[in-house]
Design a protein around this motif. Sequence first.
Motif, PDB file in Angstrom:
ATOM      1  N   CYS A 122      -0.168  -1.040 -10.769  1.00 54.93           N
ATOM      2  CA  CYS A 122      -1.258  -0.443 -10.011  1.00 54.93           C
ATOM      3  C   CYS A 122      -2.304   0.098 -10.982  1.00 54.93           C
ATOM      4  N   GLN A 123      -3.528  -0.396 -10.857  1.00 52.73           N
ATOM      5  CA  GLN A 123      -4.636   0.111 -11.671  1.00 52.73           C
ATOM      6  C   GLN A 123      -4.324   0.028 -13.169  1.00 52.73           C
ATOM      7  N   GLU A 126       0.844  -1.195   0.000  1.00 57.25           N
ATOM      8  CA  GLU A 126       0.000   0.000   0.000  1.00 57.25           C
ATOM      9  C   GLU A 126       0.879   1.244   0.000  1.00 57.25           C
ATOM     10  N   LEU A 154       2.017   7.225  -7.859  1.00 55.57           N
ATOM     11  CA  LEU A 154       1.249   6.641  -6.768  1.00 55.57           C
ATOM     12  C   LEU A 154       0.590   7.736  -5.945  1.00 55.57           C
ATOM     13  N   SER A 155      -0.579   7.388  -5.399  1.00 54.35           N
ATOM     14  CA  SER A 155      -1.263   8.255  -4.439  1.00 54.35           C
ATOM     15  C   SER A 155      -1.378   7.494  -3.131  1.00 54.35           C
ATOM     16  N   SER A 199       2.783   9.816  -1.551  1.00 54.85           N
ATOM     17  CA  SER A 199       2.511  10.067  -2.966  1.00 54.85           C
ATOM     18  C   SER A 199       3.820  10.143  -3.733  1.00 54.85           C
ATOM     19  N   ASP A 259      -3.104   3.855  -2.528  1.00 55.96           N
ATOM     20  CA  ASP A 259      -3.115   2.960  -3.688  1.00 55.96           C
ATOM     21  C   ASP A 259      -2.501   1.616  -3.313  1.00 55.96           C
TER      22      ASP A 259
END
Length: 353
Positions: free
Chosen positions: A325-326, A289, A304-305, A293, A308
């Motif tokens: 990621c995503q 996780e 990244l935030s 950021s 995320d």
Amino acid sequence: MDALRKQASKLREQVAKQQQAVIKQFSATGYESSDVMVIDEMEMQLHHQLDKLYKSTREKRDFQREIVKAAETFTAIGYKHIETGTKLSEDCCKYGVENPNDEVLAKAASIYGDARKHAEKEVEDLNKLFFSQVLEPMRAMVAGSPLEDARHLAQRYSKMRQEAEIQAAEVSRRQARVREAPIPENVAKLHAAETKMQELKANMTILGKEAAAALAAVESQQERLTFQRLVAMVEAEKLYHERVAVILGNIEAEIVSEKQRKEAAPPVATLAVNPPAHIPEKTKYFLAEAIHSFEAESEKELSLSVGDYVVVRKVTQSGWSEGECQGRAGWFPSEYVEKRQRVPTSNGATEVY
């Protein structure tokens, strides 16, 4: 009786000449190489004072000339330094422009080349300070009229002293003639010679004091100006070295920082697109996780935030990790995420539980 008087007169003249020769030996002047006899005690003291001042002002003038020569040499070397440094600056900047693929060295060359220009500007400023604060005032002092005028007065005094010597000998001869033949004519000539002698002594005293005062004033000015110019040289060189030290310090910091940044950059991210065939099917990835950021600076990096979830697929010793990621893959700093759980993967695909 007359013969005895003449013989006695000759003996007195010989004794007087011997006395004068001894006095000459111990009172020879240092200016104009004069061989003048000492007229009296006061004149002898004045003569020694002038002799000392004449020598000391000459020594100080010679020292000033040496400083001028040194400053001229420093300036000439400085301009040669500027020429060489400017050429080096141009070569470094040229290499940086013509070799963009050689990122570390090309960047370092460009940084150094740009800073080198500033360093040469400091050399130019130092040369200007040497010229305005050392060369010009020292040259003016060496060739200045106050020194020449004072020395001219001393030389006039030396010449008048020689005239006084001749006149003293004339007085001595007149005295001998009066002793031999005390007739009115000889007595009158003696009085005239003595009067002229007194006038010469009076003029010598006035001129000698004037010359001594002028030389003393010039000596004081020489000492003051030379000291000031030496201090100016020290301050100019100190300022130059301080500024160049700052420039060199900035160059070193920037080059080292650039090198470290390049070394810490993520390796080529190929795993996210084309996973190597040698990765075993049982390879375990893990879920992490984002706790900070991160903004990607290239297409190889992954933004990244906070919050995320990232499937981390590779962790390197350089401090960078590669993951997905995503639907996006790329590299990010390892310390920006925290491990949560592991997920099994097969054939490079990922699945989050």
